[in-house]
Design a protein around this motif. Structure first.
Motif, mmCIF file in Angstrom:
data_model
loop_
_atom_site.group_PDB
_atom_site.id
_atom_site.type_symbol
_atom_site.label_atom_id
_atom_site.label_comp_id
_atom_site.label_asym_id
_atom_site.label_seq_id
_atom_site.Cartn_x
_atom_site.Cartn_y
_atom_site.Cartn_z
ATOM 1 N N LYS A 1 0.836 -1.206 0.000
ATOM 2 C CA LYS A 1 0.000 0.000 0.000
ATOM 3 C C LYS A 1 0.867 1.252 0.000
ATOM 4 O O LYS A 1 0.588 2.215 -0.697
ATOM 5 C CB LYS A 1 -0.929 0.014 1.212
ATOM 6 C CG LYS A 1 -2.104 -0.905 1.084
ATOM 7 C CD LYS A 1 -2.966 -0.892 2.329
ATOM 8 C CE LYS A 1 -4.042 -1.957 2.239
ATOM 9 N NZ LYS A 1 -4.819 -2.058 3.466
ATOM 10 N N LYS A 2 1.935 1.236 0.790
ATOM 11 C CA LYS A 2 2.816 2.404 0.887
ATOM 12 C C LYS A 2 3.489 2.736 -0.437
ATOM 13 O O LYS A 2 3.735 3.903 -0.727
ATOM 14 C CB LYS A 2 3.868 2.203 1.980
ATOM 15 C CG LYS A 2 3.292 2.279 3.366
ATOM 16 C CD LYS A 2 4.342 2.043 4.424
ATOM 17 C CE LYS A 2 3.703 2.061 5.809
ATOM 18 N NZ LYS A 2 4.659 1.766 6.863
ATOM 19 N N VAL A 3 3.802 1.723 -1.230
ATOM 20 C CA VAL A 3 4.456 1.979 -2.510
ATOM 21 C C VAL A 3 3.461 2.072 -3.671
ATOM 22 O O VAL A 3 3.855 2.226 -4.819
ATOM 23 C CB VAL A 3 5.549 0.923 -2.827
ATOM 24 C CG1 VAL A 3 6.658 0.991 -1.817
ATOM 25 C CG2 VAL A 3 4.980 -0.463 -2.924
ATOM 26 N N GLY A 4 2.172 1.999 -3.377
ATOM 27 C CA GLY A 4 1.140 2.199 -4.394
ATOM 28 C C GLY A 4 0.743 0.951 -5.159
ATOM 29 O O GLY A 4 0.054 1.053 -6.180
ATOM 30 N N LEU A 5 1.140 -0.213 -4.703
ATOM 31 C CA LEU A 5 0.813 -1.437 -5.432
ATOM 32 C C LEU A 5 -0.545 -2.013 -5.055
ATOM 33 O O LEU A 5 -0.886 -3.109 -5.488
ATOM 34 C CB LEU A 5 1.915 -2.488 -5.246
ATOM 35 C CG LEU A 5 3.270 -2.081 -5.815
ATOM 36 C CD1 LEU A 5 4.285 -3.190 -5.647
ATOM 37 C CD2 LEU A 5 3.159 -1.674 -7.268
ATOM 38 N N PHE A 6 -1.322 -1.273 -4.277
ATOM 39 C CA PHE A 6 -2.714 -1.647 -4.021
ATOM 40 C C PHE A 6 -3.653 -0.660 -4.712
ATOM 41 O O PHE A 6 -4.853 -0.721 -4.527
ATOM 42 C CB PHE A 6 -3.004 -1.697 -2.520
ATOM 43 C CG PHE A 6 -2.901 -3.075 -1.921
ATOM 44 C CD1 PHE A 6 -3.735 -3.457 -0.887
ATOM 45 C CD2 PHE A 6 -1.993 -3.998 -2.386
ATOM 46 C CE1 PHE A 6 -3.644 -4.729 -0.328
ATOM 47 C CE2 PHE A 6 -1.895 -5.259 -1.842
ATOM 48 C CZ PHE A 6 -2.731 -5.623 -0.808
#
Length: 170
Positions: free
Chosen positions: A85-90
């Motif tokens: 989530k922090k790296v935008g993969l969600f």
């Protein structure tokens, strides 16, 4: 209307009428509680914060993409999901977006380096031709920062812990 006039008017109202007003008030309170209790939260995952007509158009697992967890005994799923989530993969809308603003991703593989407490990502964009057509990224779980400049050897012999696949490009 003075206080004494109000009391006299209240006394003249029949018991049945008073009971009807009390029941109506209770019903109104119950209805309000039901409506506000079932209202969707304004702070939630992006798919659930959309209006109902938009939610139906949102990508969903097994329709727009597929997620598979592997080797779950190595890293907790909550830890993995938090990092993703922090790296935008969600952000599945971004990942599926084929425009120049989007991720345009066909597949993402996530490997786990237990020694260094790092996640290593392999990104395959839509239209990739072979297993050698990928980009590399990473995330340090201890420092909670991205890792840049990784070489292809960064994921050699590491266990695969997460696979995301775009089903719309098949």
């Amino acid at each position: 209307m003075s206080k004494t006039q109000f009391k006299q008017t209240l006394r003249s109202v029949s018991t049945k009428t008073k009971l009807a007003f009390i029941l109506a008030g209770i019903l109104l309170i119950c209805l309000l509680l039901f409506v506000f209790h079932n209202k969707p939260s304004s702070v939630s995952h992006s798919e659930t914060s959309q209006s109902s007509s938009q939610v139906n158009n949102q990508p969903s697992e097994d329709k727009g993409y597929r997620i598979q967890y592997s080797n779950s005994s190595l890293v907790k799923r909550t830890t993995l999901n938090s990092a993703l989530k922090k790296v935008g993969l969600f952000d599945f809308n971004y990942l599926l977006n084929t425009s120049t603003d989007g991720g345009n991703d066909a597949k993402i593989l996530v490997y786990y380096n237990q020694t260094n407490q790092q996640l290593v990502f392999k990104f395959y964009q839509n239209g990739y031709q072979s297993d050698n057509d990928y980009q590399i990224g990473g995330y340090d779980l201890q420092k909670q920062t991205g890792i840049h400049g990784l070489q292809p050897s960064a994921f050699n012999n590491l266990p695969l812990v997460y696979t995301w696949e775009n089903l719309q490009t098949k």
